[in-house]
Design a protein around this motif. Structure first.
Motif, PDB file in Angstrom:
ATOM      1  N   SER A 152     -52.586   5.585  22.965  1.00  0.00           N
ATOM      2  CA  SER A 152     -53.187   5.658  24.301  1.00  0.00           C
ATOM      3  C   SER A 152     -52.187   5.241  25.372  1.00  0.00           C
ATOM      4  N   LEU A 153     -51.374   4.244  25.083  1.00  0.00           N
ATOM      5  CA  LEU A 153     -50.344   3.846  26.041  1.00  0.00           C
ATOM      6  C   LEU A 153     -49.294   4.945  26.212  1.00  0.00           C
ATOM      7  N   ALA A 154     -48.952   5.601  25.114  1.00  0.00           N
ATOM      8  CA  ALA A 154     -47.995   6.708  25.199  1.00  0.00           C
ATOM      9  C   ALA A 154     -48.569   7.847  26.030  1.00  0.00           C
ATOM     10  N   ARG A 155     -49.867   8.096  25.892  1.00  0.00           N
ATOM     11  CA  ARG A 155     -50.505   9.162  26.674  1.00  0.00           C
ATOM     12  C   ARG A 155     -50.483   8.843  28.160  1.00  0.00           C
ATOM     13  N   VAL A 156     -50.549   7.553  28.511  1.00  0.00           N
ATOM     14  CA  VAL A 156     -50.466   7.141  29.913  1.00  0.00           C
ATOM     15  C   VAL A 156     -49.059   7.371  30.447  1.00  0.00           C
ATOM     16  N   VAL A 157     -48.051   7.051  29.660  1.00  0.00           N
ATOM     17  CA  VAL A 157     -46.673   7.018  30.131  1.00  0.00           C
ATOM     18  C   VAL A 157     -45.989   8.386  30.117  1.00  0.00           C
ATOM     19  N   VAL A 158     -46.226   9.182  29.093  1.00  0.00           N
ATOM     20  CA  VAL A 158     -45.510  10.449  28.942  1.00  0.00           C
ATOM     21  C   VAL A 158     -46.000  11.449  29.987  1.00  0.00           C
ATOM     22  N   SER A 159     -45.075  12.112  30.647  1.00  0.00           N
ATOM     23  CA  SER A 159     -45.427  13.065  31.702  1.00  0.00           C
ATOM     24  C   SER A 159     -46.083  14.319  31.117  1.00  0.00           C
ATOM     25  N   ALA A 160     -46.789  15.041  31.966  1.00  0.00           N
ATOM     26  CA  ALA A 160     -47.584  16.197  31.528  1.00  0.00           C
ATOM     27  C   ALA A 160     -46.729  17.282  30.876  1.00  0.00           C
ATOM     28  N   GLU A 161     -45.522  17.507  31.366  1.00  0.00           N
ATOM     29  CA  GLU A 161     -44.698  18.566  30.788  1.00  0.00           C
ATOM     30  C   GLU A 161     -44.089  18.190  29.434  1.00  0.00           C
ATOM     31  N   HIS A 162     -44.135  16.917  29.068  1.00  0.00           N
ATOM     32  CA  HIS A 162     -43.560  16.463  27.800  1.00  0.00           C
ATOM     33  C   HIS A 162     -44.607  15.902  26.833  1.00  0.00           C
ATOM     34  N   VAL A 163     -45.878  16.088  27.137  1.00  0.00           N
ATOM     35  CA  VAL A 163     -46.920  15.444  26.348  1.00  0.00           C
ATOM     36  C   VAL A 163     -47.055  16.035  24.944  1.00  0.00           C
ATOM     37  N   GLY A 164     -46.773  17.308  24.750  1.00  0.00           N
ATOM     38  CA  GLY A 164     -46.769  17.906  23.416  1.00  0.00           C
ATOM     39  C   GLY A 164     -48.070  17.710  22.673  1.00  0.00           C
ATOM     40  N   MET A 165     -47.969  17.280  21.424  1.00  0.00           N
ATOM     41  CA  MET A 165     -49.152  17.144  20.580  1.00  0.00           C
ATOM     42  C   MET A 165     -49.973  15.895  20.877  1.00  0.00           C
ATOM     43  N   LEU A 166     -49.540  15.056  21.802  1.00  0.00           N
ATOM     44  CA  LEU A 166     -50.372  13.922  22.203  1.00  0.00           C
ATOM     45  C   LEU A 166     -51.604  14.387  22.973  1.00  0.00           C
ATOM     46  N   ARG A 167     -51.528  15.582  23.541  1.00  0.00           N
ATOM     47  CA  ARG A 167     -52.640  16.096  24.340  1.00  0.00           C
ATOM     48  C   ARG A 167     -53.664  16.747  23.428  1.00  0.00           C
ATOM     49  N   VAL A 168     -54.884  16.217  23.464  1.00  0.00           N
ATOM     50  CA  VAL A 168     -55.985  16.807  22.720  1.00  0.00           C
ATOM     51  C   VAL A 168     -56.972  17.411  23.709  1.00  0.00           C
ATOM     52  N   ARG A 169     -57.421  16.610  24.640  1.00  0.00           N
ATOM     53  CA  ARG A 169     -58.336  17.054  25.696  1.00  0.00           C
ATOM     54  C   ARG A 169     -57.697  16.675  27.025  1.00  0.00           C
ATOM     55  N   SER A 170     -58.522  16.231  27.949  1.00  0.00           N
ATOM     56  CA  SER A 170     -57.971  15.783  29.228  1.00  0.00           C
ATOM     57  C   SER A 170     -57.294  14.432  29.032  1.00  0.00           C
TER      58      SER A 170
END
Length: 94
Positions: A48-66
């Protein structure tokens, strides 16, 4: 055969998180289940902390939903697993 790492930062973090969950599950199966659950729970909180920090263009497989859903769900799951490991009373000694 050359091992290729994922290109996006989020996918690289995701790979590390999978390793963390795997290590925690191996610990659960091999005996110290409380410590294993803490490892899995902490891994989800780190996700969850990584999802906060990583920018939208580099989120990759961390993105599941919003972004808000991903952060809420992984934080809730991680804290719940850690609380479960801490609050379950020990069984009878024997």
């Amino acid at each position: 055969m050359k091992l290729r790492l994922p290109r996006s930062r989020g996918s690289q973090i995701y790979l590390l998180l999978l390793i963390g969950v795997f290590v925690g599950l191996v610990m659960v199966v091999s005996g110290p289940w409380r410590a294993g659950l803490m490892v899995v729970g902490a891994t989800f909180v780190i996700a969850s902390l990584a999802r906060v920090v990583v920018s939208a263009e580099h989120v990759g497989m961390l993105r599941v939903r919003s972004k808000a859903f991903d952060i809420f769900w992984t934080t809730t799951l991680g804290i719940s697993l850690c609380l479960l490991a801490l609050l379950v009373p020990p069984g009878p000694a024997g």
